[in-house]
Design an enzyme around this catalytic site. Structure first.
Site, short mmCIF file in Angstrom:
data_model
loop_
_atom_site.label_atom_id
_atom_site.label_comp_id
_atom_site.label_asym_id
_atom_site.label_seq_id
_atom_site.Cartn_x
_atom_site.Cartn_y
_atom_site.Cartn_z
N HIS A 418 0.80 -1.27 -0.06
CA HIS A 418 0.10 -0.05 0.14
C HIS A 418 0.79 1.22 -0.08
O HIS A 418 0.63 2.25 -0.62
CB HIS A 418 -1.10 0.11 1.07
CG HIS A 418 -1.64 1.35 1.31
ND1 HIS A 418 -1.30 2.51 2.15
CD2 HIS A 418 -2.89 1.81 0.88
CE1 HIS A 418 -2.15 3.25 2.19
NE2 HIS A 418 -3.06 2.87 1.34
N CYS A 748 35.37 1.15 -24.49
CA CYS A 748 34.51 1.12 -23.23
C CYS A 748 35.09 1.78 -21.98
O CYS A 748 34.61 1.86 -20.95
CB CYS A 748 33.96 -0.33 -22.96
SG CYS A 748 35.41 -1.45 -22.28
#
Length: 790
Positions: A418, A748
């Site tokens: 909730h 990279c």
């Protein structure tokens, strides 16, 4: 019948008649059951039945007069009005015709032997579960109801629940007129999940909005505990595209504590039909549904989503008697579907401080405010605007004041509880499942709530500075000849980063996943008998829910890689085998006994040299097994592999042979294998290296250190970086060699992310791809575009 409709009579077009929840149940029962979606049968009362109850008891004018002009922010007055109306309806009389029809429909649900059945009695408001607003949890659900008298009494309580404090406040906040919303009651055959498990699933990732995943949460017993956040559930992610092709793509699993199980009682006449009992430790430490059940739930979720044509929020339950899986509710997802897909917003902490609590992050945002620790709902009015609500759990009773909070922190709950759902609706961060936040977060003091650092959310002491960066993605998606890839370190951030205009992932490092997700040395996991007793205990705690250390390592590593691969699928994702240095491996749990003490680990036992070394060959076999699992079992064949720190051609050949023995064969099912070009020897002898692989990925940091003979971690050496002519010449040699052999060449390393001039140089040399850090991708893509245009 006038007031009752069987599920098989209903369609999704009947929302005005029976509300969103019941219309959806009827639609699925009628049209999706033949397609494999298992929905328990039942019936619904109509909106006309609700109005008939009000008219029969002369309650229409008194109710709406009382609500007229009510200030729902006055929680004391709200509670008084809500209680008065609920009392009126609870003590009202049902019209005889309505009571008779409910009883008749209930009798029809009895088995062939006439046995009385247990039912769930649910609420369904006629305006609920619209694509822009969910009324989930606003009204009441009653479980384990048996017998006509009990059912009729329960129906009155459900009618009354249209006027819970939270439902009244929610309608006002969402702009719904009280006298335009009716309530339908759904009566559904009870699934005996008290003897098994249940939970919630979404057909997207609730944090990032990533559409190609199904998120499933699960706990022992009835599902109310998951919905309310009373337990920290198990969590699974399933990748839809390769699920459809027959693979088993569970790309993430996380074991929840599941400390309580909700079961039935037999006191339903008194309105107390369930209670919680403690879950034994051995059951807490195992997943409460099997992989087959996870995949079956995901398949049913996809069928439901495809039928409705939108992401869905679904509740499911497993029957402990029959072993069947059932769908008990489905409603539209209402938060991520409303988000602006072209806006990329990042919250970034400028500095970190002392962590006072941590849990599951919800919302990917940061908030600062004064902490307000509230232990009981009766004291919720103490929360002041802009404060951080810190409590055990929240339920819908808290909703009238939750919009005051700048952030929410709870001891219990998972990503579908909730508090998490409300936080998403309100657009504020939440950290749930912290365990002890109400004890550790200082009441009344300023705190910083950060959900911008991956799956784990942190509550820091004090007000820390942060910034928000925004970028319109539709303005940055222009195609370039040079591929622009991302470096992705944390799997849990991959879904969000996949929204960036990247052509794939140029570097995903296994060591990040090992350090954060596995935490233990592979040899310690394989040989716990070789570590001390205290370490064995920690390893046993780590691997809970898994068969053994090997199973834990392979699944954790493969699932970390799979999250990244799924996020960018079918775009290529280059995964580098582990490149820890020996001192870094030694820092892992149990690692010190398996690692040498080296004077200079940077040029010691690292990279490819480890993989065939007797002290690590078993660990490399686990890495290979994990990569096979990603590609073969999960179907993520967009994963390519990268070998780091390969010193010689012979070493490359030896490691490739070892990979083949472990089932990873270059070219099989399109497997591409690259070698890091980060040692001068790689560029100098590029031709023989390239004969063994599909290309190079340049590691500019190590290449700079080894070319110039500098330790870039040393504060005494400055001014040495990738822009040095010697480093640029080696890069030029590597690119030229790859072009000559028609092999892939990318970079990279950090350099293109830091230096625009390096980016321009690489584009001019004809490099195939640049892999950039997420925070530099957008601006460097512009540099690439300008360099290509000359």
């Amino acid at each position: 019948m006038r007031y009752v409709r069987l599920f098989e009579e209903l369609t999704i077009n009947d929302v005005p008649l029976v509300g969103g929840k019941n219309a959806s149940l009827g639609e699925m029962f009628r049209t999706l059951k033949p397609k494999g979606v298992n929905v328990p049968g039942g019936f619904a009362t109509t909106a006309e039945a609700y109005w008939a109850v009000l008219e029969h008891n002369h309650l229409r004018e008194p109710i709406f007069d009382l609500l007229a002009g009510l200030d729902v922010d006055d929680v004391v007055r709200l509670a008084e009005v809500g209680q008065t109306i609920r009392d009126w309806l609870t003590h009202a009389d049902l019209p005889d015709e309505l009571a008779d029809e409910i009883a008749e429909a209930y009798r029809r649900m009895s088995g062939p032997d006439g046995a009385t059945v247990d039912v769930a009695v649910r609420s369904s408001a006629t305006a609920e579960d619209l694509p822009t607003a969910s009324f989930a949890g606003q009204q009441e659900t009653y479980l384990n109801i048996r017998g006509e008298a009990s059912l009729l009494a329960t129906c009155k309580r459900v009618f009354a629940s249209l006027f819970t404090d939270r439902a009244i406040a929610y309608r006002v906040h969402q702009g719904f007129a009280h006298d335009k919303v009716a309530l339908s009651i759904g009566v559904q055959r009870m699934v005996r999940s008290d003897l098994a498990s249940s939970g919630v699933m979404f057909t997207l990732d609730t944090e990032s909005g990533f559409r190609d995943a199904v998120l499933i949460t699960a706990a022992w017993g009835l599902g109310e505990n998951v919905v309310q956040g009373a337990v920290n559930p198990d969590e699974f992610l399933v990748f839809k595209p390769t699920l459809a092709s027959g693979h088993r793509p569970i790309i993430k699993r996380q074991l929840g504590s599941k400390a309580m199980r909700m079961i039935y009682t037999h006191d339903s006449l008194a309105g107390r039909s369930t209670r919680n009992i403690e879950v034994p430790p051995d059951e807490r430490h195992q997943f409460c549904i099997s992989d087959d059940e996870v995949l079956e739930l995901a398949r049913q979720a996809v069928i439901i989503e495809q039928h409705y044509g939108r992401p869905m929020d679904i509740e499911w339950a497993k029957d402990g008697n029959t072993g069947e899986l059932f769908i008990v509710q489905a409603r539209p997802e209402t938060v991520q579907t409303q988000a602006d897909a072209n806006l990329f917003k990042q919250y970034i902490l400028n500095e970190r401080g002392t962590v006072v609590a941590a849990g599951r992050s919800v919302g990917q945002k940061i908030a600062v405010g004064r902490a307000r620790v509230i232990l009981h709902a009766r004291d919720m009015h103490e929360l002041q605007p802009g404060e951080v609500l810190v409590t055990d759990i929240t339920d819908p009773d808290w909703e009238p004041i939750m919009k005051r909070a700048s952030a929410i922190v709870t001891n219990r709950g998972g990503r579908t509880c909730h508090a998490a759902i409300v936080a998403r609706e309100l657009g504020i961060p939440a950290v749930v499942g912290c365990g002890d936040a109400t004890q550790t977060v200082p009441d009344g003091e300023a705190v910083t709530v950060s959900c911008a650092e991956g799956d784990t959310g942190f509550i820091y002491q004090g007000a820390l500075p942060f910034r928000v960066e925004e970028q319109r993605l539709d303005e940055a998606a222009t195609h370039t000849r040079t591929k622009v890839y991302l470096n992705v370190a944390q799997p849990e951030q991959a879904f969000e980063f996949s929204r960036l205009p990247a052509d794939g992932v140029g570097l995903a490092r296994l060591e990040f996943i090992i350090m954060r997700g596995i935490q233990a040395h592979p040899n310690a996991l394989l040989h716990p008998d070789k570590v001390d007793e205290a370490t064995r205990g920690k390893i046993a705690h780590l691997i809970r829910g898994h068969a053994d250390g090997r199973d834990f390592f392979v699944k954790r590593l493969s699932e970390g890689v799979a999250q990244i691969a799924a996020a960018f699928y079918p775009r290529p994702v280059i995964v580098r085998f582990s490149d820890f240095k020996s001192n870094e491996y030694a820092s892992l749990l149990g690692g010190s006994g398996f690692e040498p003490d080296e004077e200079n680990p940077m040029i010691g036992l690292r990279g490819a040299a480890r993989y065939h070394h007797p002290d690590y060959a078993e660990g490399f076999a686990l890495e290979c097994a994990a990569m096979r699992r990603v590609r073969e079992e999960m179907g993520l064949t967009n994963v390519a592999l990268l070998l780091p720190f390969v010193r010689t051609v012979d070493e490359a050949r030896e490691v490739i042979t070892l990979m083949e023995k472990n089932g990873l064969v270059r070219g099989k099912a399109g497997l591409a294998l690259y070698i890091m070009c980060e040692i001068p020897a790689n560029a100098i002898l590029a031709e023989p290296f390239l004969e063994l692989c599909d290309g190079f990925s340049i590691g500019s940091n190590d290449l700079t250190q080894l070319t110039l003979g500098v330790d870039r971690d040393s504060g005494l050496l400055t001014g040495f970086d990738e822009r040095d002519p010697a480093v640029l010449e080696l890069i030029r040699m590597a690119i030229k060699a790859c072009k000559k052999q028609d092999k892939y060449i990318g970079i990279c390393g950090q350099a293109p992310s830091d230096f625009p001039e390096i980016t321009r140089f690489l584009v001019e040399q004809g490099i195939d791809s640049l892999s950039l850090n997420p925070d530099s991708l957008l601006k460097m893509r512009q540099v690439v575009r300008e360099a290509e245009e000359g």
